[in-house]
Design an enzyme around this catalytic site. Structure first.
Site, PDB file in Angstrom:
ATOM      1  N   SER A   7       0.847  -1.197   0.000  1.00 14.89           N
ATOM      2  CA  SER A   7       0.000   0.000   0.000  1.00 14.89           C
ATOM      3  C   SER A   7       0.876   1.238   0.000  1.00 14.89           C
ATOM      4  O   SER A   7       1.640   1.469   0.947  1.00 14.89           O
ATOM      5  CB  SER A   7      -0.898   0.012   1.240  1.00 14.89           C
ATOM      6  OG  SER A   7      -1.324   1.340   1.479  1.00 14.89           O
ATOM      7  N   HIS A  32      -1.323  -1.384  -4.218  1.00 14.84           N
ATOM      8  CA  HIS A  32      -2.570  -1.014  -3.540  1.00 14.84           C
ATOM      9  C   HIS A  32      -2.588   0.501  -3.333  1.00 14.84           C
ATOM     10  O   HIS A  32      -1.680   1.065  -2.733  1.00 14.84           O
ATOM     11  CB  HIS A  32      -2.646  -1.748  -2.201  1.00 14.84           C
ATOM     12  CG  HIS A  32      -3.920  -1.544  -1.458  1.00 14.84           C
ATOM     13  ND1 HIS A  32      -5.062  -2.278  -1.704  1.00 14.84           N
ATOM     14  CD2 HIS A  32      -4.253  -0.676  -0.466  1.00 14.84           C
ATOM     15  CE1 HIS A  32      -6.035  -1.887  -0.898  1.00 14.84           C
ATOM     16  NE2 HIS A  32      -5.574  -0.904  -0.131  1.00 14.84           N
ATOM     17  N   ASP A  34      -4.672   3.683  -1.889  1.00 13.76           N
ATOM     18  CA  ASP A  34      -5.730   4.083  -0.967  1.00 13.76           C
ATOM     19  C   ASP A  34      -6.212   5.494  -1.277  1.00 13.76           C
ATOM     20  O   ASP A  34      -5.451   6.451  -1.178  1.00 13.76           O
ATOM     21  CB  ASP A  34      -5.204   4.028   0.476  1.00 13.76           C
ATOM     22  CG  ASP A  34      -5.006   2.590   0.938  1.00 13.76           C
ATOM     23  OD1 ASP A  34      -5.974   1.813   0.864  1.00 13.76           O
ATOM     24  OD2 ASP A  34      -3.881   2.254   1.356  1.00 13.76           O
ATOM     25  N   MET A  36      -8.730   8.395  -0.165  1.00 14.88           N
ATOM     26  CA  MET A  36      -9.523   8.833   1.000  1.00 14.88           C
ATOM     27  C   MET A  36     -10.004  10.255   0.788  1.00 14.88           C
ATOM     28  O   MET A  36      -9.265  11.093   0.262  1.00 14.88           O
ATOM     29  CB  MET A  36      -8.667   8.777   2.264  1.00 14.88           C
ATOM     30  CG  MET A  36      -8.037   7.422   2.506  1.00 14.88           C
ATOM     31  SD  MET A  36      -7.169   7.390   4.076  1.00 14.88           S
ATOM     32  CE  MET A  36      -6.421   5.749   3.983  1.00 14.88           C
ATOM     33  N   HIS A  65      -8.439   1.240  -3.851  1.00 16.58           N
ATOM     34  CA  HIS A  65      -9.342   1.062  -2.711  1.00 16.58           C
ATOM     35  C   HIS A  65      -9.977   2.421  -2.398  1.00 16.58           C
ATOM     36  O   HIS A  65      -9.324   3.307  -1.852  1.00 16.58           O
ATOM     37  CB  HIS A  65      -8.498   0.544  -1.522  1.00 16.58           C
ATOM     38  CG  HIS A  65      -9.251   0.370  -0.255  1.00 16.58           C
ATOM     39  ND1 HIS A  65      -8.615   0.154   0.961  1.00 16.58           N
ATOM     40  CD2 HIS A  65     -10.583   0.374   0.018  1.00 16.58           C
ATOM     41  CE1 HIS A  65      -9.520   0.029   1.908  1.00 16.58           C
ATOM     42  NE2 HIS A  65     -10.724   0.170   1.372  1.00 16.58           N
ATOM     43  N   MET A  67     -12.041   4.800  -0.407  1.00 15.95           N
ATOM     44  CA  MET A  67     -12.654   5.082   0.896  1.00 15.95           C
ATOM     45  C   MET A  67     -13.280   6.467   0.789  1.00 15.95           C
ATOM     46  O   MET A  67     -12.799   7.444   1.362  1.00 15.95           O
ATOM     47  CB  MET A  67     -11.583   5.006   1.990  1.00 15.95           C
ATOM     48  CG  MET A  67     -11.170   3.574   2.302  1.00 15.95           C
ATOM     49  SD  MET A  67      -9.566   3.455   3.095  1.00 15.95           S
ATOM     50  CE  MET A  67      -8.516   3.515   1.633  1.00 15.95           C
ATOM     51  N   MET A 136     -11.552  -5.449   5.769  1.00 15.87           N
ATOM     52  CA  MET A 136     -10.685  -4.531   6.512  1.00 15.87           C
ATOM     53  C   MET A 136     -10.374  -5.143   7.876  1.00 15.87           C
ATOM     54  O   MET A 136     -11.278  -5.535   8.611  1.00 15.87           O
ATOM     55  CB  MET A 136     -11.361  -3.175   6.723  1.00 15.87           C
ATOM     56  CG  MET A 136     -11.537  -2.333   5.472  1.00 15.87           C
ATOM     57  SD  MET A 136     -10.017  -2.043   4.552  1.00 15.87           S
ATOM     58  CE  MET A 136      -9.013  -1.165   5.756  1.00 15.87           C
ATOM     59  N   ASP A 174      -6.777  -6.237   4.399  1.00 12.50           N
ATOM     60  CA  ASP A 174      -6.087  -4.941   4.435  1.00 12.50           C
ATOM     61  C   ASP A 174      -6.071  -4.371   5.849  1.00 12.50           C
ATOM     62  O   ASP A 174      -7.129  -4.135   6.433  1.00 12.50           O
ATOM     63  CB  ASP A 174      -6.845  -3.990   3.485  1.00 12.50           C
ATOM     64  CG  ASP A 174      -6.193  -2.631   3.325  1.00 12.50           C
ATOM     65  OD1 ASP A 174      -5.072  -2.434   3.826  1.00 12.50           O
ATOM     66  OD2 ASP A 174      -6.823  -1.762   2.685  1.00 12.50           O
TER      67      ASP A 174
HETATM   68  C1  DX5 Z   1      -6.122   1.811   5.684  1.00 12.75           C
HETATM   69  C2  DX5 Z   1      -5.716   1.443   4.280  1.00 12.75           C
HETATM   70  C3  DX5 Z   1      -4.651   0.437   4.202  1.00 12.75           C
HETATM   71  C4  DX5 Z   1      -3.344   0.843   4.828  1.00 12.75           C
HETATM   72  C5  DX5 Z   1      -2.703  -0.413   5.351  1.00 12.75           C
HETATM   73  O1  DX5 Z   1      -7.253   2.582   5.651  1.00 12.75           O
HETATM   74  O2  DX5 Z   1      -6.831   0.939   3.562  1.00 12.75           O
HETATM   75  O3  DX5 Z   1      -4.441   0.001   2.859  1.00 12.75           O
HETATM   76  O4  DX5 Z   1      -2.461   1.469   3.955  1.00 12.75           O
HETATM   77  O5  DX5 Z   1      -1.558  -0.057   6.020  1.00 12.75           O
HETATM   78  P1  DX5 Z   1      -0.838  -1.005   7.059  1.00 12.75           P
HETATM   79  O6  DX5 Z   1      -0.440  -2.239   6.298  1.00 12.75           O
HETATM   80  O7  DX5 Z   1       0.303  -0.190   7.506  1.00 12.75           O
HETATM   81  O8  DX5 Z   1      -1.835  -1.316   8.145  1.00 12.75           O
HETATM   82 ZN    ZN Z   2      -6.430  -0.031   1.589  1.00 18.55          ZN
END
Ligand code: DX5
Ligand code: ZN
Length: 219
Positions: A7, A32, A34, A36, A65, A67, A136, A174
């Site tokens: 990620s 990956h 993220d 947000m 992903h 969010m 998650m 994740d």
């Molecule tokens: C959290 C993200 C994850 C995050 C995971 O909201 O969706 O993808 O980057 O990070 P680690 O592996 O550090 O928990």
């Molecule tokens: Zn993620």
């Protein structure tokens, strides 16, 4: 073969392109990404323009992903930016079936994600339509959090639900994945393991990814 998806949330934001090339060279399977929005989760990251720019730095699949609230409004933009998998949260999509159809119509693989407190029963009816289920194992919003132990039984239950489906969607996990818990998570049935801090928090990506892969594929 289990897949490792670093990620880039935990990568050096000033050198994202180089970080992606480095994990590709180190043996990563997917990237990956993220996304947000500061509404669905209390953090803000990147949008389609950055993803389009990063698309040129690697041939690995982009596992995006989302969010974000109102994901329908942005599916086309993320598809055009070069996402391969687009995953939306069941908690954020008002008409989940429509959202999944939008992703598929854009020619992309459709994923659905569940927060830790959201039951598997909430996605039962959409399972036949998806390519990926993302469980998650932390509350979304930040990297480097601790794996929520109860997620393990949820992963096992999800895995047996998916095994009954003809299209066999991938099961992705994740949040909080480390070298010490990755075998248990893989054995519980995860196919794709996301790792942020566990990869980008180290200084030898090749060594780290090789160790994560070996532990994930240990039976
Ligand atoms: C959290 C993200 C994850 C995050 C995971 O909201 O969706 O993808 O980057 O990070 P680690 O592996 O550090 O928990
Ligand atoms: Zn993620």
């Amino acid at each position: 073969m289990k897949l490792i998806a670093p990620s880039i949330l935990s990568a050096d934001g000033g050198r994202l392109g180089l970080e992606i090339s480095a994990v590709e060279k180190a043996g990563a399977d997917w990237i990956h990404v993220d996304v947000m929005d500061g509404h669905f989760v209390p953090n803000i990251t990147m949008g389609p323009a950055i993803i389009a720019a990063l698309r040129k730095t690697t041939r690995l699949p982009f596992d995006v992903h989302l969010m974000i609230k109102n994901p329908d409004n942005y599916i086309e933009a993320f598809a055009t930016a070069g996402a391969d998998y687009i995953t939306v949260h069941v908690e954020a999509a008002r008409h989940l079936h429509r959202t999944v159809e939008l992703i598929k119509k854009a020619g992309k693989k459709a994923g659905v994600s569940l927060n830790p407190a959201t039951p598997l029963s909430s996605i039962e009816e959409i399972l036949p339509d998806i390519d990926l289920l993302l469980i998650m194992s932390v509350n979304p919003g930040f990297g480097g959090q601790q794996f929520i132990k109860n997620a393990l039984t949820k992963i096992k239950r999800a895995s047996s639900m998916l095994a009954q489906l003809p299209q066999k969607p991938l099961l992705e996990v994740d949040g909080g994945i480390t070298l010490s818990n990755i075998s248990a998570i893989a054995q519980a049935g995860a196919d794709v393991l996301v790792a942020g801090a566990a990869v980008f928090g180290t200084d030898n990506y090749s060594q780290t990814i090789a160790a994560l892969k070996a532990a994930a594929n240990k039976t």
